[in-house]
Design a protein around this motif. Structure first.
Motif, PDB file in Angstrom:
ATOM      1  N   ILE A  94     -16.021  -6.658 -26.814  1.00  0.00           N
ATOM      2  CA  ILE A  94     -17.135  -6.866 -27.694  1.00  0.00           C
ATOM      3  C   ILE A  94     -17.171  -5.888 -28.831  1.00  0.00           C
ATOM      4  N   CYS A  95     -17.180  -6.368 -30.117  1.00  0.00           N
ATOM      5  CA  CYS A  95     -17.447  -5.476 -31.361  1.00  0.00           C
ATOM      6  C   CYS A  95     -18.717  -5.871 -32.123  1.00  0.00           C
ATOM      7  N   ARG A  96     -19.664  -4.941 -31.790  1.00  0.00           N
ATOM      8  CA  ARG A  96     -20.938  -5.130 -32.313  1.00  0.00           C
ATOM      9  C   ARG A  96     -21.280  -4.878 -33.941  1.00  0.00           C
ATOM     10  N   ALA A  97     -20.318  -4.337 -34.485  1.00  0.00           N
ATOM     11  CA  ALA A  97     -20.292  -4.164 -35.774  1.00  0.00           C
ATOM     12  C   ALA A  97     -18.954  -3.965 -36.378  1.00  0.00           C
ATOM     13  N   ALA A  98     -18.613  -5.115 -37.087  1.00  0.00           N
ATOM     14  CA  ALA A  98     -17.047  -4.969 -37.727  1.00  0.00           C
ATOM     15  C   ALA A  98     -17.094  -4.052 -39.201  1.00  0.00           C
ATOM     16  N   VAL A  99     -16.184  -3.299 -39.681  1.00  0.00           N
ATOM     17  CA  VAL A  99     -16.110  -2.776 -40.843  1.00  0.00           C
ATOM     18  C   VAL A  99     -16.544  -3.890 -41.968  1.00  0.00           C
ATOM     19  N   PRO A 100     -17.188  -3.598 -43.063  1.00  0.00           N
ATOM     20  CA  PRO A 100     -17.464  -4.597 -43.899  1.00  0.00           C
ATOM     21  C   PRO A 100     -16.341  -5.573 -44.356  1.00  0.00           C
ATOM     22  N   ASN A 101     -16.381  -6.833 -44.089  1.00  0.00           N
ATOM     23  CA  ASN A 101     -15.453  -7.906 -44.490  1.00  0.00           C
ATOM     24  C   ASN A 101     -16.575  -8.946 -45.074  1.00  0.00           C
ATOM     25  N   VAL A 102     -15.770 -10.147 -45.368  1.00  0.00           N
ATOM     26  CA  VAL A 102     -16.111 -11.381 -45.792  1.00  0.00           C
ATOM     27  C   VAL A 102     -16.252 -12.550 -44.754  1.00  0.00           C
ATOM     28  N   VAL A 103     -15.430 -12.049 -43.524  1.00  0.00           N
ATOM     29  CA  VAL A 103     -15.215 -13.045 -42.516  1.00  0.00           C
ATOM     30  C   VAL A 103     -16.266 -13.193 -41.303  1.00  0.00           C
ATOM     31  N   MET A 104     -16.636 -11.806 -40.765  1.00  0.00           N
ATOM     32  CA  MET A 104     -17.382 -11.721 -39.599  1.00  0.00           C
ATOM     33  C   MET A 104     -17.779 -10.513 -39.669  1.00  0.00           C
ATOM     34  N   LYS A 105     -19.371 -10.481 -39.073  1.00  0.00           N
ATOM     35  CA  LYS A 105     -20.064  -8.943 -38.925  1.00  0.00           C
ATOM     36  C   LYS A 105     -19.685  -8.478 -37.504  1.00  0.00           C
ATOM     37  N   ASP A 106     -19.332  -9.209 -36.600  1.00  0.00           N
ATOM     38  CA  ASP A 106     -19.133  -8.903 -35.239  1.00  0.00           C
ATOM     39  C   ASP A 106     -18.232  -9.736 -34.532  1.00  0.00           C
ATOM     40  N   TRP A 107     -17.823  -9.561 -33.434  1.00  0.00           N
ATOM     41  CA  TRP A 107     -16.870 -10.317 -32.792  1.00  0.00           C
ATOM     42  C   TRP A 107     -16.965  -9.973 -31.256  1.00  0.00           C
ATOM     43  N   ASP A 108     -16.380 -11.174 -30.424  1.00  0.00           N
ATOM     44  CA  ASP A 108     -15.912 -10.958 -29.008  1.00  0.00           C
ATOM     45  C   ASP A 108     -14.674 -11.600 -28.786  1.00  0.00           C
ATOM     46  N   LEU A 109     -13.952 -11.083 -28.246  1.00  0.00           N
ATOM     47  CA  LEU A 109     -12.633 -11.682 -27.596  1.00  0.00           C
ATOM     48  C   LEU A 109     -12.329 -11.769 -26.074  1.00  0.00           C
ATOM     49  N   HIS A 110     -12.076 -12.751 -25.672  1.00  0.00           N
ATOM     50  CA  HIS A 110     -11.923 -12.960 -24.338  1.00  0.00           C
ATOM     51  C   HIS A 110     -10.565 -12.572 -23.879  1.00  0.00           C
ATOM     52  N   VAL A 111     -10.227 -11.694 -22.706  1.00  0.00           N
ATOM     53  CA  VAL A 111      -8.984 -11.231 -22.421  1.00  0.00           C
ATOM     54  C   VAL A 111      -8.841 -11.807 -20.883  1.00  0.00           C
ATOM     55  N   PRO A 112      -7.944 -12.617 -20.554  1.00  0.00           N
ATOM     56  CA  PRO A 112      -7.761 -13.343 -19.186  1.00  0.00           C
ATOM     57  C   PRO A 112      -7.305 -12.132 -18.213  1.00  0.00           C
ATOM     58  N   VAL A 113      -7.760 -12.282 -16.999  1.00  0.00           N
ATOM     59  CA  VAL A 113      -7.437 -11.533 -15.778  1.00  0.00           C
ATOM     60  C   VAL A 113      -7.010 -12.399 -14.880  1.00  0.00           C
ATOM     61  N   ALA A 114      -6.233 -11.763 -13.960  1.00  0.00           N
ATOM     62  CA  ALA A 114      -5.941 -12.430 -12.873  1.00  0.00           C
ATOM     63  C   ALA A 114      -5.993 -11.622 -11.353  1.00  0.00           C
ATOM     64  N   ARG A 115      -6.395 -12.369 -10.199  1.00  0.00           N
ATOM     65  CA  ARG A 115      -6.347 -11.394  -9.159  1.00  0.00           C
ATOM     66  C   ARG A 115      -5.193 -10.796  -8.822  1.00  0.00           C
ATOM     67  N   LYS A 116      -5.259  -9.757  -8.382  1.00  0.00           N
ATOM     68  CA  LYS A 116      -3.967  -8.832  -7.738  1.00  0.00           C
ATOM     69  C   LYS A 116      -3.702  -9.375  -6.355  1.00  0.00           C
ATOM     70  N   PRO A 117      -2.450  -9.581  -6.113  1.00  0.00           N
ATOM     71  CA  PRO A 117      -2.235 -10.019  -4.508  1.00  0.00           C
ATOM     72  C   PRO A 117      -2.409  -9.185  -3.594  1.00  0.00           C
ATOM     73  N   LYS A 118      -3.427  -9.754  -2.593  1.00  0.00           N
ATOM     74  CA  LYS A 118      -3.799  -8.714  -1.376  1.00  0.00           C
ATOM     75  C   LYS A 118      -2.557  -8.022  -0.836  1.00  0.00           C
ATOM     76  N   ALA A 119      -2.781  -6.874  -0.534  1.00  0.00           N
ATOM     77  CA  ALA A 119      -1.803  -6.097   0.449  1.00  0.00           C
ATOM     78  C   ALA A 119      -2.061  -6.115   1.829  1.00  0.00           C
ATOM     79  N   ASP A 120      -0.765  -6.567   2.341  1.00  0.00           N
ATOM     80  CA  ASP A 120      -1.098  -6.651   3.850  1.00  0.00           C
ATOM     81  C   ASP A 120      -0.778  -5.587   4.697  1.00  0.00           C
TER      82      ASP A 120
END
Length: 120
Positions: A94-120
């Motif tokens: 999450i970015c709560r305040a972007a540098v001044p621009n004409v597109v957006m004042k804040d943004w959020d980006l979803h980064v995928p994750v995966a479970r690590k395989p369980k170590a036996d």
């Protein structure tokens, strides 16, 4: 005859540029926030979550098509709320305040994750 040659030369140059691009080289500039730094924030968050000792996660690559303005404040990260309807777990950077621009004042980006395989 000259046009097909120019077209092939142009396309070859584009392929070379795309082949050299990676998340590792996509760093922040004064105008845009780099996917490298966004992924690193997600990694910091997941490292804290993994330290809790429950489920273990790996951070995957953010969507390479995303372009966001530079964040003017430190990035934050959290689990993406299930209420947003994403089918797989992800970290919301999450970015709560972007540098001044004409597109957006804040943004959020979803980064995928995966479970690590369980170590036996």
């Amino acid at each position: 005859m000259l046009r097909p040659i120019l077209l092939v030369a142009t396309l070859s140059g584009c392929v070379a540029c795309l082949a050299s691009w990676s998340i590792e080289t996509d760093r922040s500039t004064p105008e845009k926030h780099g996917l490298f730094e966004i992924r690193e924030e997600a990694r910091r968050f997941i490292a804290q979550e993994n330290a809790k000792g429950q489920e273990q996660w790996d951070v995957l690559e953010p969507n390479a098509k995303v372009l966001v303005p530079r964040c003017a404040v430190p990035l934050q990260a959290q689990w993406t709320p299930k209420s947003l309807g994403r089918s797989q777990p992800s970290v919301m950077v999450i970015c709560r305040a972007a540098v001044p621009n004409v597109v957006m004042k804040d943004w959020d980006l979803h980064v995928p994750v995966a479970r690590k395989p369980k170590a036996d």
